[in-house]
Design a protein around this motif. Structure first.
Motif, short mmCIF file in Angstrom:
data_model
loop_
_atom_site.label_atom_id
_atom_site.label_comp_id
_atom_site.label_asym_id
_atom_site.label_seq_id
_atom_site.Cartn_x
_atom_site.Cartn_y
_atom_site.Cartn_z
N ASP B 179 9.42 -11.76 6.42
CA ASP B 179 10.05 -10.30 5.94
C ASP B 179 9.35 -9.74 4.67
N VAL B 180 9.63 -10.94 4.00
CA VAL B 180 8.47 -10.35 2.62
C VAL B 180 7.12 -10.03 3.00
N ALA B 181 6.40 -10.55 3.94
CA ALA B 181 5.09 -10.39 4.64
C ALA B 181 5.04 -9.29 4.92
N LEU B 182 6.12 -9.01 5.63
CA LEU B 182 6.22 -8.02 5.96
C LEU B 182 5.71 -6.74 5.65
N VAL B 183 6.86 -6.46 4.67
CA VAL B 183 6.97 -5.39 3.64
C VAL B 183 4.85 -4.98 2.95
N ARG B 184 5.53 -6.33 2.30
CA ARG B 184 4.07 -6.66 1.98
C ARG B 184 2.31 -6.23 2.32
N ALA B 185 2.10 -6.51 3.51
CA ALA B 185 1.39 -5.90 4.74
C ALA B 185 1.72 -4.04 4.61
N ALA B 186 2.67 -4.17 4.85
CA ALA B 186 3.01 -2.02 4.86
C ALA B 186 2.73 -1.80 4.01
N ARG B 187 2.65 -2.28 1.97
CA ARG B 187 2.71 -1.79 0.81
C ARG B 187 1.12 -1.45 0.47
N GLU B 188 0.65 -2.75 1.05
CA GLU B 188 -1.02 -2.96 0.59
C GLU B 188 -1.82 -2.67 1.67
N GLY B 189 -1.56 -2.22 3.28
CA GLY B 189 -1.82 -1.70 3.78
C GLY B 189 -2.18 0.14 3.32
N MET B 190 -1.09 0.45 3.02
CA MET B 190 -1.10 1.78 2.78
C MET B 190 -0.67 2.41 1.66
N GLY B 191 -1.16 1.79 0.34
CA GLY B 191 -1.72 1.42 -1.00
C GLY B 191 -0.32 2.18 -2.15
N GLU B 192 -1.29 1.73 -3.12
CA GLU B 192 -0.10 1.97 -3.84
C GLU B 192 0.35 3.09 -4.26
N ASP B 193 -0.32 4.34 -4.28
CA ASP B 193 0.15 5.26 -4.17
C ASP B 193 0.91 6.41 -3.14
N ALA B 194 0.80 5.23 -2.30
CA ALA B 194 2.36 6.11 -1.12
C ALA B 194 3.80 5.68 -0.91
N GLN B 195 4.33 6.36 -0.01
CA GLN B 195 5.84 5.67 -0.41
C GLN B 195 6.51 5.46 1.23
N ILE B 196 6.64 3.48 1.17
CA ILE B 196 6.75 3.27 2.06
C ILE B 196 8.47 3.07 2.21
#
Lengths: 393, 393
Positions: B179-196
């Motif tokens: 679960d954590v890896a999925l969220v990390r992947a979403a954040r890293e793919g979208m970048g730090e300045d995006a909302q996830i």
């Protein structure tokens, strides 16, 4: 055993009117197993809309119909009945009608597992328990005037009823004086030793001040409860009413189409009687959870029933083992269809009470010969596919 | 003007799978008036079960179908739209599906009255108001693995999305690490300045402890919210979760099939974002009441939308005039059917935001030529009566 067929049957009287009589049509559900055991259930809901939840094409993983969820499933135990309840509701998460519709299937599955294990359903819900007969209350409409209400009440008393609920009609439609006169007439007609209940038929909407004022007036006639003074969704208004400590207990809950709706009323509505329709809330499985919640909160569970003795039996199994839950809504009249649907009827005994038959499963059986006269065969076509067609009784 | 026809159309893709993709089919509702004005609406619900609520035979005074409630009615104003909403829901009091089904009709009536008065719907809801564009968040499913999720996220970022919600799929199905890896992947793919945003897809049922544990893990990736960690009915579990002050805001509400369900979540569930599907709760009329309740309670209203731009426009009208409600669930992908249903699309502007077209009524129009390719004509027979048959587009 394996579920091999799940068939909803739409039954109706030749003429349907817009009066508040829920016995004019019904949806009965038959479930067949590969061991030859057949179970029956009944829904208190729109037959066609509920039937659609048995056969609707899949939309995605949250809209999967009830037949799809059940056919081919193996089940032998109470745990399986609960597992299938959870499966069907999860598969139908985005079908709003799912609880109304699944009620019939859930009752039929309890009927099957009871027959298989040779036990009445109440003893599957609570092993080694005893069932207790209940005091039936006749459920009737107020007369148009206090005088007519008095006549109705004396007739019920002469028929032997020791409890009766009067509802809808003129209640709340005219003056406070008229409302009080209606309740006085009910009390005087039934006599001082009878129980009377008042059903306001959601007439005051979210106006809890008027509802509270009426309880102060009605208290002199000692009604057992005032039912549905407010709209089913007006839970915050129920809480305001409850905070004023009305001198007449408040009853509500027949509109609960989900377990949460009943829980919401109990936790946030401050009611003293919770009235559950086993044919709407998702069957015996969901209704029994509400009974347990009522026990935890020290309020009284009562059935809401306005269909045949098939659903009356299902309703009674839910709370038969709790002796202090001593009242039973009893469909005393109702359409020929509702009277003829079952072979056995739960008659009022010489002690004035109504009990279960003691037979395994529901303990009452559907009269399939009688059903034929009321059957309205349904066929549904979506695009090139026939998704529902009539089957033999 | 007078309502002369109310026609639901069942549209579907040739192949339907059990993935959590709500765009594979739909029910679109057309209402025609004697003045030649036509309105359109859409339901996010089982098309067949909802369609049945438009044509089911009367059972009694609380089960009367939507067509019966609307056809022949005169209406010219916003007050009439609200009056008809109340009438149809009262007539369908015992049809559980009524809110899901009526949503399409309610949207179509707002569309008509907007066209008649020459105003976009948001200005009928709040006279003299301005609409505000919203930041669209792309709503997508998690990939099956963290790697796939990362690919999806980078693609969305490359498409220009500054916000995206990832949901369902493997979330909650395997380990906490996954679960954590999925969220990390979403954040890293979208970048730090995006909302996830994270949508858990009701995976933890009523297990608020696990939900709380996940918020502590997910907080390091600063998601805007964790959505539906618990089952829609598990309001008491939501309250328990809320009492623990989770470090990620909680969002829920898409399952609200009635106004009370949303009110219950807001008052007793302790959520920070309430997500309303205008195609399920009873249309614009009911959704607007929830928006007002959210304003009173200082929480954020967000649309839930996973259908076409017809329902997207309806959703946006509900809260377009509140600038602080600044996020819009935006169906970025979805079936060809959902993409082609409307002539106009609410495209992302050069400022990265999505607004309404400014035209009267909904401001988008159905492409009836495109609809033809997806039409699944429905015919329903009950006894000797054909209660529903296909009509021309």
């Amino acid at each position: 055993m394996k579920i091999i067929a799940v068939d909803p049957f739409y039954l109706k009287m030749p003429q349907i009117t817009d009066t508040a009589d829920g016995t004019q049509d019904t949806l009965v559900v038959r479930i067949q197993t590969d061991e030859g055991i057949t179970g029956w259930g009944e829904c208190d809901a729109s037959p066609l809309v509920s039937l659609a939840a048995y056969c609707c094409p899949m939309s995605h993983g949250n809209i999967i119909n009830i037949r799809e969820s059940l056919i081919g499933e193996t089940f032998d135990s109470v745990d399986d009945v609960i597992r299938l309840h959870n499966k069907a509701l999860r598969n139908g998460l985005d079908i709003q009608q799912i609880h109304h519709a699944y009620s019939g299937a859930d009752i039929a599955l309890w009927d099957i597992v009871g027959q298989k294990l040779g036990e009445p359903i109440y003893r599957l819900l609570e092993p080694q328990s005893q069932s207790h007969s209940k005091l039936p209350y006749a459920s009737v409409l107020f007369g148009d005037t206090p005088e007519e209400t008095y006549q109705i009440a004396t007739r019920l008393r002469d028929q032997g009823y020791r409890a009766a609920k009067f509802g809808w009609g003129p209640m709340g439609k005219f003056s406070e004086e008229n409302d009080v006169a209606l309740v006085r007439a009910a009390r005087e007609g039934m006599g001082e030793d009878a129980q009377i209940m008042i059903d306001a038929g959601v007439v005051w909407g979210d106006d809890y001040e008027t509802a509270y004022a009426r309880t102060k007036q009605f208290a002199q006639f000692s009604p057992t409860w005032l039912e549905e003074p407010l709209a089913p969704d007006a839970i915050e208004a129920y809480m305001e009413l409850s905070k004023r400590n009305p001198p007449v207990p408040i009853a509500a809950g027949e509109g609960s189409g989900t377990y949460r709706m009943a829980e919401d009323l109990i936790l946030h509505g401050g009611i003293q009687f919770v009235q559950i329709d086993v044919g709407r809330i998702g069957g015996i499985t969901a209704a029994f959870r509400v009974r347990q919640l009522a026990e935890q909160h020290g309020i009284q569970y009562v059935n809401h029933t306005f269909k045949s003795h098939l659903i009356l039996a299902a309703s009674l199994h839910v709370f038969a083992t709790n002796e202090s839950f001593d009242l039973l809504e009893y469909p005393a009249e109702g359409s020929e269809l509702s009277q003829r649907l079952t072979v056995e009827r739960l008659e009022v005994g010489s002690d004035g009470k109504v009990g279960l038959t003691g037979k395994p499963g529901l303990g009452v059986h559907v009269d399939t010969d009688a059903m034929g006269a009321y059957l309205a065969p349904v066929q549904i076509q979506v695009g090139n596919e026939i998704v529902f067609k009539p089957v033999e009784l």
